[in-house]
Scaffold this active site. Structure first.
Site, PDB file in Angstrom:
ATOM      1  N   ASN A 153     108.332  73.141  39.348  1.00 29.11           N
ATOM      2  CA  ASN A 153     107.807  74.423  39.823  1.00 29.11           C
ATOM      3  C   ASN A 153     106.896  74.968  38.718  1.00 29.11           C
ATOM      4  O   ASN A 153     107.374  75.379  37.668  1.00 29.11           O
ATOM      5  CB  ASN A 153     108.965  75.392  40.091  1.00 29.11           C
ATOM      6  N   ALA A 188     106.414  77.718  47.699  1.00 32.26           N
ATOM      7  CA  ALA A 188     107.870  77.860  47.756  1.00 32.26           C
ATOM      8  C   ALA A 188     108.377  76.969  48.897  1.00 32.26           C
ATOM      9  O   ALA A 188     107.696  76.815  49.918  1.00 32.26           O
ATOM     10  CB  ALA A 188     108.237  79.313  48.001  1.00 32.26           C
ATOM     11  N   GLY A 212     113.914  77.115  37.546  1.00 31.42           N
ATOM     12  CA  GLY A 212     115.107  77.937  37.359  1.00 31.42           C
ATOM     13  C   GLY A 212     116.128  77.747  38.462  1.00 31.42           C
ATOM     14  O   GLY A 212     116.114  76.722  39.173  1.00 31.42           O
ATOM     15  N   ASP A 213     116.985  78.753  38.616  1.00 38.07           N
ATOM     16  CA  ASP A 213     118.048  78.668  39.616  1.00 38.07           C
ATOM     17  C   ASP A 213     117.482  78.598  41.038  1.00 38.07           C
ATOM     18  O   ASP A 213     118.062  77.960  41.917  1.00 38.07           O
ATOM     19  CB  ASP A 213     118.966  79.891  39.490  1.00 38.07           C
ATOM     20  N   GLU A 218     116.506  75.251  45.925  1.00 39.41           N
ATOM     21  CA  GLU A 218     115.672  74.486  46.878  1.00 39.41           C
ATOM     22  C   GLU A 218     116.154  73.035  46.958  1.00 39.41           C
ATOM     23  O   GLU A 218     116.249  72.454  48.036  1.00 39.41           O
ATOM     24  CB  GLU A 218     114.217  74.463  46.402  1.00 39.41           C
ATOM     25  N   GLY A 255     113.258  78.346  33.963  1.00 44.91           N
ATOM     26  CA  GLY A 255     113.275  79.518  34.835  1.00 44.91           C
ATOM     27  C   GLY A 255     113.536  80.788  34.050  1.00 44.91           C
ATOM     28  O   GLY A 255     113.385  80.820  32.821  1.00 44.91           O
ATOM     29  N   THR A 257     116.625  82.796  34.467  1.00 45.53           N
ATOM     30  CA  THR A 257     118.043  82.942  34.115  1.00 45.53           C
ATOM     31  C   THR A 257     118.660  81.594  33.731  1.00 45.53           C
ATOM     32  O   THR A 257     119.439  81.516  32.796  1.00 45.53           O
ATOM     33  CB  THR A 257     118.845  83.536  35.304  1.00 45.53           C
ATOM     34  N   ARG A 326     111.598  91.108  34.330  1.00 48.79           N
ATOM     35  CA  ARG A 326     111.765  91.891  35.556  1.00 48.79           C
ATOM     36  C   ARG A 326     113.228  92.237  35.808  1.00 48.79           C
ATOM     37  O   ARG A 326     113.544  93.309  36.318  1.00 48.79           O
ATOM     38  CB  ARG A 326     111.167  91.154  36.763  1.00 48.79           C
ATOM     39  N   GLU A 523     118.150  84.293  45.292  1.00 46.38           N
ATOM     40  CA  GLU A 523     117.322  84.436  46.496  1.00 46.38           C
ATOM     41  C   GLU A 523     117.917  85.548  47.344  1.00 46.38           C
ATOM     42  O   GLU A 523     119.142  85.683  47.436  1.00 46.38           O
ATOM     43  CB  GLU A 523     117.318  83.130  47.323  1.00 46.38           C
TER      44      GLU A 523
END
Ligand SMILES: Nc1ncnc2c1ncn2[C@@H]1O[C@H](COP(=O)(O)OP(=O)(O)OP(=O)(O)O)[C@@H](O)[C@H]1O
Ligand SMILES: CCCCCCCCCCCCC/C=C/[C@@H](O)[C@H](CO)NC(C)=O
Ligand SMILES: [Ca+2]
Length: 561
Positions: A153, A188, A212-213, A218, A255, A257, A326, A523
């Site tokens: 990603n 995505a 990331g997570d 995915e 990512g 986290t 964020r 998500e």
């Protein structure tokens, strides 16, 4: 009856070779490669002159932690990693043949590094004999992957996924002779859809995600759906026994986290993760399935959070451009808004043999609780595979006003919360820890949240309850209307919602919105009413769980060998 003794390792090769101009006794057996310095006659003191040659500076590398071996050519880069090998002049004359062994070295904070040793021989035949003998041992390690499918990603975390892979990971894979097919995602769900519908999975020994997570999520959605589809299992049925995925998954953390990587390896370091993939580690993991009215919604492996963590995520999605920061901004904003949500939680508690969320013992590499026979842990529609206690299992019901409802299928340890949301949760025991934080003052809630970041017990508050469960359901007090669901769905895709619109639909809601969203592994899940079930060991990772600190502190001792 006499206990069966483990077979001693088989001696394969032993020679005197040199390393940095000194003589070493180098030995290869079926378990270890070792080299120990041999004292020369000149170095002997009067006191030990008639004694045996004394070994000093011994090194032991388990064969299963050797990455590769290569014949080293003088004045050539010794490895694909760009380091030039310096051969001392005296050795260049007498010991011009050499081979380099790359192996795993443990450093602090559960990080692994790729270290190497170059051993010099007096003749080429001996040098080739060593290379061949080590390669033969490596070829017996059939658990190691040879071919991987990699998804990157490019927009995860700080947008460094591609660079991390190319600079830190690809050279390690190539050194370990792992071939790869690399796909840089273009949108995505690209990786999910490719795995679900297109990828020729028979060609691979594993799937790797760089991100990331969310990216990991995915991958598991693609793999689990594909596995169920290939076996004719209907994911929409909440009581269906799912088929475990055969391919292992590797995570190269890139990512914001990186909770799943951190909680399964102990660090969020790309090189460490790459090395766990190379040595062919395997860590089973539980997966929660989430349904709404017998319709499959999503899978979750880390945090399923309603209220606080749902609202943090919803707010943070509008701030993606900020990168990992964020979560901090949205965390403070959500904390200040101090919203609570009303509803009913019903859950099926786990048997006592899997421990409790208040245990001091944590899930570590080779965890005994996760190794219990899975028939004791699995909840299946087939009565025979349900343990006795499980058959007697009674659903419990709790109603109330909650600031947060969190379900953690594993500890959810991450750099922000090094012990995690539920420090004693297990990776592969078939249960999740359900944490209910009832309405309390802002000050008390802050005390609870801050305990996620330190060593204090975050469950030791009168407004916090925690249960180890196999299944649970949540029903919000106010029914979810289609238009509200649509609004939350729109929010999930970044569009703003208007406070007034929601409150007109909920006159009974006096101080806040009636529903939150679920944060499902990062998500947004807009449905408030959900049914959750833990599937024991549904997937496998290229990881081994967090190693005990002693593995890092104590070098291999002779008695262990
Ligand atoms: N090419 C792409 N363009 C846009 N989004 C993508 C692309 N590839 C993957 N995604 C999506 O990006 C989202 C976030 O990715 P990822 O999980 O890698 O990073 P993160 O959100 O910063 O980290 P974390 O999940 O650890 O907090 C995922 O939901 C994934 O579906
Ligand atoms: C006002 C002070 C707030 C302090 C709160 C600190 C607690 C941080 C704990 C974070 C745990 C996150 C668990 C992991 C969740 C992931 O699934 C998800 C996706 O990466 N990440 C987040 C942040 O939702
Ligand atoms: Ca678990």
């Amino acid at each position: 009856m006499q206990e069966k003794q483990p077979k001693p390792p088989l001696l394969l090769l032993s020679s005197q070779l040199s390393l940095q101009n000194r003589g070493y006794e180098v030995t290869l057996n079926s378990a270890f490669l070792s080299w120990k310095e041999v004292e020369t006659r000149q170095k002997r003191t009067a006191a030990n002159i008639y004694g045996p040659l004394k070994a000093a500076g011994s090194h032991y590398v388990p064969v299963c932690e050797i990455i590769s071996v290569q014949e080293t050519e003088e004045d050539c880069p010794s490895t694909g990693i760009g380091k030039w090998q310096k051969v001392p002049q005296s050795l260049a004359e007498s010991n011009q043949y050499a081979f380099t062994v790359s192996y795993v070295e443990r450093t602090q904070k559960h990080r692994w590094r790729c270290s190497e040793v170059t051993l010099h021989c007096t003749d080429r035949t001996l040098c080739l004999q060593w290379v061949q003998a080590i390669r033969e041992q490596l070829s017996l390690l059939t658990i190691r992957p040879k071919r991987l499918l990699v998804y990157i990603n490019p927009y995860g975390g700080k947008h460094r996924g591609k660079r991390i892979y190319e600079q830190k990971v690809a050279p390690i894979f190539s050194r370990a002779s792992i071939s790869t097919d690399v796909i840089v995602t273009e949108r995505a769900n690209h990786a999910r859809d490719h795995l679900k519908m297109e990828a020729d999975l028979k060609k691979y020994d594993g799937v790797v995600c760089v991100g990331g997570d969310g990216m990991f999520s995915e991958i598991i959605h693609g793999l689990i759906s594909r596995t169920q589809c290939d076996s004719g299992v209907d994911q929409n049925r909440a009581d269906e026994t799912l088929i475990p995925c055969s391919l292992r998954i590797g995570i190269i953390p890139a990512g914001s986290t990186d909770c799943i990587c951190y909680a399964t390896v102990g660090s969020n370091d790309p090189v460490t993760s790459a090395l766990h993939i190379v040595v062919g580690d395997s860590q089973p993991m539980d997966v929660c399935s989430i349904h709404h009215n017998n319709t499959f919604l999503r899978y979750s492996v880390s945090l399923l959070g309603y209220g606080f963590y749902g609202d943090v995520l919803t707010d943070s999605e509008r701030k993606r451009w900020m990168g990992p920061a964020r979560y901090d901004i949205s965390g403070v904003k959500t904390f200040l808004s101090h919203r609570y949500y009303e509803g009913t939680i019903s859950f099926l508690p786990a048997d006592e043999n899997v421990g409790t969320p208040r245990d001091k013992l944590q899930c570590r590499s080779g965890c005994n609780i996760c190794r219990l026979p899975s028939a004791d842990k699995q909840v299946s529609k087939d009565e025979e595979s349900i343990s006795d206690t499980e058959k007697k299992g009674v659903w419990q019901v709790i109603r109330g006003k909650f600031l947060a409802i969190n379900a953690a299928c594993m500890s959810c340890a991450c750099p922000r919360s090094p012990k995690g949301l539920s420090p004693a949760a297990h990776l592969a025991d078939g249960t999740a820890d359900l944490i209910l934080v009832r309405k309390c003052s802002r000050f008390d809630f802050l005390r609870h949240l801050l305990r996620h970041t330190n060593k204090d017990d975050q469950f030791d508050h009168p407004f916090v309850e925690v249960y180890r469960v196999r299944q649970f359901r949540f029903t919000p007090r106010y029914e979810d209307t289609d238009s509200e669901l649509e609004l939350r769905e729109a929010e999930g895709s970044g569009r703003k919602r208007f406070f007034s619109q929601i409150c007109r639909e909920h006159p009974a809601c006096t101080c806040s919105l009636a529903h939150s969203s679920w944060n499902c592994d990062g998500e947004i899940l807009p449905h408030a009413a959900i049914q959750v079930r833990v599937h024991c060991q549904l997937i496998k990772l290229f990881a081994r769980g967090i190693e005990e600190q002693s593995v890092f502190e104590e070098p291999y001792t002779l008695s262990a060998i």
